[in-house]
Enzyme design. Structure first.
Site, PDB file in Angstrom:
ATOM      1  N   LEU A  37       0.574  -0.722   0.204  1.00  0.00           N
ATOM      2  CA  LEU A  37      -0.140  -0.035  -0.051  1.00  0.00           C
ATOM      3  C   LEU A  37       0.879   1.554  -0.489  1.00  0.00           C
ATOM      4  O   LEU A  37       1.684   1.474   0.811  1.00  0.00           O
ATOM      5  CB  LEU A  37      -0.766  -0.053   1.599  1.00  0.00           C
ATOM      6  CG  LEU A  37      -2.036  -0.301   1.269  1.00  0.00           C
ATOM      7  CD1 LEU A  37      -2.781  -0.061   2.802  1.00  0.00           C
ATOM      8  CD2 LEU A  37      -2.903  -0.011   0.633  1.00  0.00           C
ATOM      9  N   ASP A  38       0.305   2.551  -0.097  1.00  0.00           N
ATOM     10  CA  ASP A  38       1.232   3.238  -0.681  1.00  0.00           C
ATOM     11  C   ASP A  38       1.348   3.940   0.590  1.00  0.00           C
ATOM     12  O   ASP A  38       0.506   3.976   1.252  1.00  0.00           O
ATOM     13  CB  ASP A  38       0.763   4.329  -1.751  1.00  0.00           C
ATOM     14  CG  ASP A  38       1.304   3.767  -3.124  1.00  0.00           C
ATOM     15  OD1 ASP A  38       2.154   2.486  -3.566  1.00  0.00           O
ATOM     16  OD2 ASP A  38       0.585   4.656  -4.559  1.00  0.00           O
ATOM     17  N   PRO A  39       2.115   4.708   0.656  1.00  0.00           N
ATOM     18  CA  PRO A  39       1.834   5.416   2.305  1.00  0.00           C
ATOM     19  C   PRO A  39       1.087   6.085   2.573  1.00  0.00           C
ATOM     20  O   PRO A  39       0.982   6.205   3.944  1.00  0.00           O
ATOM     21  CB  PRO A  39       3.770   6.068   2.022  1.00  0.00           C
ATOM     22  CG  PRO A  39       4.338   5.956   1.046  1.00  0.00           C
ATOM     23  CD  PRO A  39       3.661   5.338  -0.264  1.00  0.00           C
TER      24      PRO A  39
END
Length: 300
Positions: A37-39
């Site tokens: 998951l992206d930050p």
């Protein structure tokens, strides 16, 4: 410690940051996750511990569900609100127009991976190239969007929310960017929350803060799911003690001597192989030509 922890990933944490925290709290150095998951994204992140890490390449359900917020009239280099602004307008798009635009992004579609993504080109991550100011040709990928629903739209603010159910490798940012292009006004994603992954839903997840509390109470095992939970979609094959020993030592099982006798499992069908008492041994795969259940992956 072997099993699965379902973590609700917080914002401003990378998936690897989450792994680092979990390692520190559990003392298990062997750890991994099932999908980055992206930050700035939040939500379901199954963390695999110990022998469960063997499942990373085997997990059945790669389909995912998301809730994504968007804003019309803006484009950025990252296709989300956190990127460098490329264009900005003041549109007045109706909800009906947005609904009409969604129709072109359901089913099997082609997507161009964004430059700010983990896709590799000639051995280098696209986001590394993008950060260096380099844009390269990318090949479109076929993905499946099972459902795409407008959950809400504010015409005055030109913002809305989408519910997305899609296959592995789908970029929700790209869907939103493509919708903006179709509407002729541009669009960016402003928030992303994964609400289901690998068959696990957000309501089953815990925060890192909750995990810390459980650590202090010596209760982490209360929320640790068994490795077998990753393969619940496969049928179970219960075997005798002698067969369990043979299977655990890498030996194939004669189908005619199991409960599958006379049932003719399809060639290549995968089974969860368990001891009579329910202990999970691993995955077996049917070899119908030789009437055997062969080893697919041992977990015990």
């Amino acid at each position: 410690m072997n099993g699965v922890l379902l973590i609700d990933k917080p914002k401003e944490f990378t998936s690897f940051d989450v792994i680092a925290v979990v390692r520190g709290l559990t003392g298990q150095r062997k750890a991994g996750h099932t999908g980055t998951l992206d930050p700035n994204a939040t939500g379901v992140l199954p963390v695999l511990l110990g022998s469960a890490t063997k499942a990373q390449d085997l997990i059945v359900n790669h389909d995912k569900k998301y809730i994504a917020d968007f804003r019309l009239g803006l484009t950025t280099d990252t296709l989300d609100i956190w990127g460098k602004v490329l264009s900005q307008t003041e549109p007045d798009v109706s909800e009906e127009s947005v609904l009409d635009a969604l129709g072109g992004f359901r089913g099997e579609i082609e997507q161009l991976p964004p430059m700010y993504s983990a896709v590799k080109k000639d051995g280098r991550r696209l986001y590394d190239l993008a950060r260096g100011g380099i844009e390269v040709e990318r090949e479109k990928r076929r993905v499946t969007v099972y459902s795409l629903e407008l959950l809400g739209f504010d015409r005055a603010a030109q913002t809305g929310r989408l519910g997305v159910f899609c296959s592995k490798g789908t970029y929700v940012r790209t869907i939103i960017d493509d919708i903006g292009q179709k509407l002729g006004v541009g669009a960016v994603m402003t928030d992303l929350r994964r609400v289901e992954a690998c068959g696990f839903t957000i309501d089953r997840c815990i925060t890192l803060e909750k995990l810390k509390e459980l650590k202090e109470q010596n209760r982490i095992f209360d929320v640790l799911l068994p490795v077998e939970s990753l393969f619940s979609s496969y049928p179970e094959l219960s075997v005798s003690a002698a067969q369990a020993k043979r299977f655990s030592n890498g030996g194939a099982l004669d189908i005619s001597r199991t409960v599958l006798r006379g049932k003719n499992p399809c060639d290549g069908q995968i089974f969860r192989v368990n001891e009579k008492d329910g202990g999970f041994l691993g995955l077996g795969i049917a070899d119908s030509m030789n009437n055997l259940i062969k080893i697919y992956k041992i977990f015990k």
